[in-house]
Design a protein around this motif. Structure first.
Motif, short mmCIF file in Angstrom:
data_model
loop_
_atom_site.label_atom_id
_atom_site.label_comp_id
_atom_site.label_asym_id
_atom_site.label_seq_id
_atom_site.Cartn_x
_atom_site.Cartn_y
_atom_site.Cartn_z
N ALA A 1 0.82 -1.21 0.00
CA ALA A 1 0.00 0.00 0.00
C ALA A 1 0.86 1.26 0.00
N ILE A 2 1.95 1.26 0.76
CA ILE A 2 2.82 2.43 0.82
C ILE A 2 3.50 2.66 -0.52
N GLY B 1 1.60 6.41 -7.07
CA GLY B 1 0.45 7.22 -7.46
C GLY B 1 0.72 8.71 -7.36
N LEU B 2 1.40 9.13 -6.29
CA LEU B 2 1.71 10.55 -6.11
C LEU B 2 2.70 11.05 -7.16
N ILE C 1 -3.64 5.79 -5.75
CA ILE C 1 -3.75 6.58 -4.53
C ILE C 1 -4.99 6.16 -3.74
N TRP C 2 -6.10 6.05 -4.42
CA TRP C 2 -7.37 5.66 -3.77
C TRP C 2 -7.23 4.29 -3.11
N SER C 3 -6.68 3.34 -3.84
CA SER C 3 -6.54 1.98 -3.31
C SER C 3 -5.60 1.95 -2.10
N SER C 4 -4.48 2.65 -2.20
CA SER C 4 -3.50 2.61 -1.12
C SER C 4 -4.04 3.29 0.13
N VAL C 5 -4.70 4.45 -0.03
CA VAL C 5 -5.26 5.14 1.12
C VAL C 5 -6.34 4.31 1.79
N LEU D 1 1.10 4.04 -2.99
CA LEU D 1 0.83 5.45 -2.72
C LEU D 1 1.92 6.34 -3.30
N SER E 1 -2.84 6.72 -11.69
CA SER E 1 -2.27 7.28 -10.46
C SER E 1 -3.36 7.54 -9.42
#
Length: 250
Positions: A97-98, A104-105, A241-245, A101, A237
Motif C-alpha cells: 500500500a505504501i 500514485g503521487l 492513490i485511492w486503493s492505497s489510502v 501510494l 495514479s
C-alpha cells in the motif's frame, strides 16, 4: 486457487491491458494489478500477472525489434536492476500500500504538470544520473506491483521520442525488468502452480491485446498519443492513490 466469475472477468481485462501495453500503449499496462486487486490480494495478482507480462513482452520485442533508443536503455537499466534488488531485499518490510501510494503521487504530479504546462518544451537528452534514479524507482515499484510505468514516464516522456521509438524503448525496458523479476518472484513463492495455471489461461487475451495495441498505435497521431498516455497515467495514479489510502485506512 479458484477464481469467481468476477475475478476471472477482471483478470481477462487485466491481461488484455497488459497485451495492449506491449503493443505500444504502454501506460495501459499499469492498470492490470489495480484491476485484479479489486477482487484479490495485490500480491497474488502480481504473481499471476508476471508470466503474462513476460509472454506479452515476446510479442512486443518482435514488433519493436528495430524501434527503440539504446541510449535511454543504457541510462535506465542499471538503476532498474538495482531497484529490483532493493525490492527483493525489502519484500517483507515495506507494505504494498505504501509503495502504491508513492507511485500514485509521482504519477499524479507528473500528469498534472504535463497537462497544465503550455507546449512540449525543449526535448531533453538521456542522462545517466537521472536515468539511473528513475530507473531504480521504476524497477522497485515494478517489482512490488508491476507499477513501474509512472516513474519510467517521468524520465522518458520529456525526451520527446517519436511515438514508435517511445513505445519500443518502453517495451524493451520492461521486457528486461520483467525477465529479471522472475528470479526473486520464484524465490518468494509467487510463481506457485496454482498461479501459473491461471496465468496460462490469460495468455490468450494478452496476445490479443498485443495485436490490438499495435493496431491502435498506427492510427493514433503522435500528439494525441502523448495526450492519451498522460491521461492514462492520471487515471492510473488516482486509482493507485485511492486503493492505497483505503488499504492504509482500513
Amino acid at each position: 486457487m479458484e477464481l469467481s466469475q468476477t475475478s476471472w472477468l477482471l483478470a481477462i481485462l487485466a491481461a488484455l491491458a497488459v497485451g495492449m501495453s506491449k503493443g505500444g500503449l504502454s501506460m495501459i499496462g499499469a492498470t492490470a494489478v489495480p484491476i485484479m486487486a479489486l477482487s484479490m490480494s495485490p500480491v497474488v495478482a502480481a504473481g499471476i500477472m508476471l508470466p503474462i507480462y513476460v509472454v506479452s513482452d515476446i510479442g512486443g520485442l518482435i514488433a519493436f525489434r528495430r524501434s527503440f533508443d539504446r541510449r535511454v536503455l543504457a541510462t535506465m537499466v542499471p538503476g532498474a536492476l538495482a531497484g529490483i534488488g532493493l525490492g527483493w531485499a525489502t519484500a517483507h518490510i515495506v507494505s504494498d500500500a505504501i509503495v502504491m501510494l508513492i507511485v500514485g503521487l509521482i504519477g499524479l504530479a507528473f500528469a498534472l504538470n504535463a497537462l497544465i504546462r503550455r507546449g512540449g518544451g525543449t526535448a531533453r537528452a538521456p542522462r545517466f544520473g537521472a536515468g539511473s534514479f528513475w530507473g531504480m524507482i521504476s524497477g522497485y515499484t515494478s517489482f512490488v506491483s508491476h507499477s513501474g510505468a509512472p516513474p519510467y514516464q517521468v524520465y522518458a516522456q520529456p525526451l520527446q521520442l517519436s511515438s514508435t521509438a517511445y513505445a519500443g524503448t518502453t517495451t524493451v525496458f520492461f521486457a528486461i525488468v520483467n525477465a529479471v523479476k522472475l528470479i526473486p518472484y520464484a524465490a518468494l513463492g509467487q510463481l506457485s502452480v496454482d498461479n501459473l495455471r491461471i496465468s496460462a489461461v490469460l495468455i490468450v487475451p494478452a496476445v490479443l491485446g498485443v495485436w490490438l495495441g499495435l493496431k491502435l498505435l498506427r492510427i493514433i497521431p503522435q500528439k494525441l498519443f502523448y495526450k492519451l498516455i498522460t491521461l492514462a497515467l492520471l487515471a492510473v495514479s488516482l486509482r493507485l492513490i485511492w486503493s492505497s489510502v483505503a488499504t492504509l485506512a482500513g
